[in-house]
Design a protein around this motif. Structure first.
Motif, short mmCIF file in Angstrom:
data_model
loop_
_atom_site.label_atom_id
_atom_site.label_comp_id
_atom_site.label_asym_id
_atom_site.label_seq_id
_atom_site.Cartn_x
_atom_site.Cartn_y
_atom_site.Cartn_z
N THR A 57 16.57 10.17 -4.88
CA THR A 57 15.31 11.30 -5.13
C THR A 57 14.19 10.77 -5.19
N ILE A 58 12.97 11.57 -4.67
CA ILE A 58 11.83 11.15 -5.00
C ILE A 58 10.85 12.15 -5.83
N ILE A 59 10.24 11.67 -6.65
CA ILE A 59 9.27 12.67 -7.58
C ILE A 59 7.85 12.22 -7.38
N ASN A 60 6.95 13.23 -7.13
CA ASN A 60 5.63 12.97 -6.63
C ASN A 60 4.96 13.18 -7.97
N LEU A 61 4.25 12.05 -8.18
CA LEU A 61 3.64 12.00 -9.52
C LEU A 61 1.98 12.36 -9.60
N ILE A 62 2.19 13.93 -9.85
CA ILE A 62 1.11 14.58 -9.83
C ILE A 62 0.49 14.94 -11.20
N GLU A 63 -0.77 14.54 -11.33
CA GLU A 63 -1.24 14.79 -12.89
C GLU A 63 -1.18 16.29 -13.00
N GLY A 64 -0.74 16.62 -14.19
CA GLY A 64 -0.76 17.87 -14.75
C GLY A 64 0.76 18.50 -14.64
N GLU A 65 1.58 17.96 -13.76
CA GLU A 65 2.80 18.42 -13.47
C GLU A 65 3.61 17.28 -13.96
N VAL A 66 3.57 15.84 -14.03
CA VAL A 66 4.33 14.99 -14.42
C VAL A 66 3.59 14.07 -15.72
N SER A 67 3.69 14.51 -16.70
CA SER A 67 2.90 14.15 -17.81
C SER A 67 3.26 12.73 -18.39
N TRP A 68 4.50 12.40 -18.30
CA TRP A 68 4.74 10.81 -18.91
C TRP A 68 4.02 9.79 -18.00
N ASP A 85 0.88 -1.21 0.07
CA ASP A 85 -0.03 -0.07 0.08
C ASP A 85 0.87 1.26 0.07
N SER A 86 2.02 1.09 0.82
CA SER A 86 2.84 2.31 0.71
C SER A 86 4.19 1.77 0.49
N VAL A 87 5.05 1.98 -0.42
CA VAL A 87 6.47 1.64 -0.72
C VAL A 87 7.43 1.97 0.32
N ASP A 88 7.92 0.92 0.65
CA ASP A 88 9.05 1.08 1.71
C ASP A 88 10.38 1.88 1.01
N SER A 89 10.60 2.92 1.24
CA SER A 89 11.70 3.87 0.67
C SER A 89 12.88 3.48 0.71
N ASN A 90 13.14 3.16 1.82
CA ASN A 90 14.59 2.33 1.92
C ASN A 90 14.94 1.18 1.29
N ALA A 91 13.75 0.41 1.22
CA ALA A 91 14.00 -0.79 0.59
C ALA A 91 14.10 -0.73 -0.90
N ALA A 92 13.18 0.32 -1.41
CA ALA A 92 13.37 0.61 -2.81
C ALA A 92 14.88 1.36 -3.11
N PHE A 93 15.29 2.14 -2.55
CA PHE A 93 16.51 2.90 -2.66
C PHE A 93 17.67 1.72 -2.83
N GLU A 95 2.20 3.28 -8.40
CA GLU A 95 0.72 3.63 -8.69
C GLU A 95 0.12 3.86 -7.55
N LYS A 96 0.41 3.18 -6.44
CA LYS A 96 -0.32 3.28 -5.21
C LYS A 96 -0.24 4.54 -4.47
N ASP A 97 1.12 4.78 -4.28
CA ASP A 97 1.60 6.09 -3.57
C ASP A 97 1.87 7.08 -4.61
N ARG A 98 1.90 6.82 -5.72
CA ARG A 98 2.14 7.95 -6.83
C ARG A 98 3.37 8.67 -6.61
N LYS A 99 4.41 7.84 -6.37
CA LYS A 99 5.86 8.50 -6.32
C LYS A 99 6.83 7.65 -7.15
N GLN A 100 7.80 8.52 -7.64
CA GLN A 100 8.80 8.02 -8.45
C GLN A 100 10.10 7.85 -7.35
N TYR A 101 10.74 6.70 -7.38
CA TYR A 101 12.07 6.62 -6.59
C TYR A 101 13.13 6.09 -7.77
N ASN A 102 14.11 7.22 -7.58
CA ASN A 102 15.37 7.02 -8.29
C ASN A 102 16.44 6.42 -7.66
#
Length: 473
Positions: free
Chosen positions: A117-128, A79-87, A106-113
């Protein structure tokens, strides 16, 4: 005559060989040029395909394989991505594969690089994300991150129930592509254009054509492309088309990159291709000339051989030319008047007709010359040797009785039978038959030779290689 016939046949045969050789070499030359064209085409495509595989397809396959891993599916299925595990996972993959990975949930609408860094996937701001989320393909390629332009390959991730969980992908800086493209251009001389279905140039070896801040260059904006017929522009059918760019001719090769829906165009400088093909053509022409020249040298040497081979024959046959019947009539009368008696011997070379039929007239003449030379060497100074017919000789033995003539003829017969054979025909045994007559009074030559010929025929009937004598009553 036989020598000239053989020479004529040899020249005809050599002429046929020359014609066949020229036709074969022309065919070889054309095949060589076509093969060189194909080789040059293949040579230009092979490095490009290697580059595409290494720089695009390999990251795509790596992303696709990793995107189906249980580790990533479980990570995004929360339901919520573990950022430490993701990085931790992204950094480990980056160290292992040398690529910059990311995940978009898709669930928490965030991009983990992978850089943390983390990018919030907000419609209208992140188009791809929202553009490709509803895209039918499971893998897409796009250009983004305009402050440091990257090519991204995005792989959709689903759980076991088929629910869309987000994206896993890889990003590569366009600077790395430009460096690689430049090294390939320096080594192979051609330019790249990666074009999507709309004609937008996604990647290029020309830095001026690389997209900046979502502003793509379209093929239609290029002067050389705009000069092509509309039918070619509409279908983007550029394979094997010749175009002029900055007053230089380029040949275009086309490679479909179906995984991304792109087409790769390779622009090869025609000067380099022409140089390679010209070298192949020059090599073929030089080979042709060398072979033809060699064949003509062979013909020349063959003619020289025949001329050299015939010349000694002509000299020998001229120096040993014997008196014929007309001259022999006068010689006979002169010897009989001077000496009062003489023996006449008619000599016939055995099996001459069979030899000529089997080996030719020239071989027969060689045997006759051999016998004539031998007889001339063995006769006494006062004796006379003449040519009586095509394969017969006549010998006048002045002041020689029939018994002495018989003994002399036996020695000559034995000497002829022991002559070495012709070098070309060692199996031919040379023998001769002898017929003897004698006169001690004035008689016509034809009367004396008639008895000598009867004796010769008797020698032939008795088995040849014999001496027989018939005296006048």
């Amino acid at each position: 005559m036989n020598t000239f016939r053989t020479l004529h046949r040899s020249i005809l045969m050599l002429f046929a060989v020359v014609v066949v050789a020229i036709v074969t070499l022309v065919h070889f030359s054309i095949s060589k040029i076509v093969a060189e064209q194909s080789r040059a085409q293949q040579q230009s495509l092979s490095p490009a395909i290697s580059l595409i595989v290494e720089q695009l397809l390999k990251p795509l396959h790596i992303s696709d394989a990793l995107g189906h891993s249980t580790e990533l599916v479980d990570l995004l299925n929360q339901d919520s991505v573990d950022s430490n595990a993701a990085f931790s996972t992204l950094q480990r993959l980056e160290e292992e594969f040398g690529l910059s990975f990311f995940i978009a949930s898709e669930k928490d609408r965030k991009q983990y690089n992978a850089d943390g860094t983390i990018i919030n996937l907000i419609e209208g701001e992140v188009s791809w994300y929202f553009k490709y989320r509803d895209f039918p393909a499971d893998a897409v390629a796009d250009i983004g991150k305009w402050e440091d332009t990257h090519l991204y390959i995005d792989i959709k991730i689903h759980n076991k129930e088929g629910e869309f969980l987000g994206f896993f992908g890889v990003g590569k800086s366009l600077r790395s592509f430009l460096e690689i493209f430049d090294s390939y251009k320096q080594e192979y001389g051609y330019d790249f254009l990666f074009v999507d279905k709309e004609g937008d140039i996604m990647l290029s070896s020309d830095p001026a054509l690389v997209a900046t801040y979502s502003d793509f260059t379209n093929l239609s904006e290029l002067p050389w492309y705009a000069s092509l017929p509309l039918s070619i522009q509409n279908e983007q059918a550029l394979n094997n088309k010749l175009v002029t760019i900055n007053e230089k001719d380029f040949l275009i090769a086309e490679v479909k990159l179906n995984q991304f829906g792109w087409t790769v165009f390779l622009l090869s400088p025609l000067e380099d291709r022409q140089a390679e093909i010209s070298q192949a053509f020059i090599f073929s022409v030089v080979t042709l000339l060398v072979v033809v020249f060699s064949l003509f040298l062979l013909i020349y040497n063959l003619l020289y051989y025949f001329r050299k081979d015939m010349q000694p024959d002509l000299i020998v046959r001229q120096t040993n030319r014997l008196p014929e019947k007309d001259s022999l009539q006068l010689i006979y009368k002169s010897l009989l008047a001077e000496h009062g008696s003489l023996s006449v011997v008619v000599v016939n070379v055995d099996e001459m007709t069979t030899i000529v039929d089997a080996h030719g007239r020239n071989t027969g003449d060689d045997i006759l010359d051999k016998v004539a030379i031998y007889l001339s060497e063995k006769l006494r100074d006062q004796d006379v040797l003449g040519r009586w017919s095509s394969d017969e000789f006549i010998i006048f033995l002045p002041q020689t009785g029939p018994h002495v003539a018989l003994e002399l003829a036996q020695n000559l017969r034995h000497g002829v039978a022991t002559l070495p054979p012709l070098t070309e025909y060692p199996d031919i045994q040379i023998t001769a038959s002898f017929g003897i007559s004698y006169t001690a009074s004035v008689r016509p030559l034809r009367e004396v030779t008639a008895h000598a010929e009867d004796a010769l025929y008797q020698a032939k009937r008795d088995g040849s290689n014999l001496v027989r004598m018939q005296l006048i009553d």
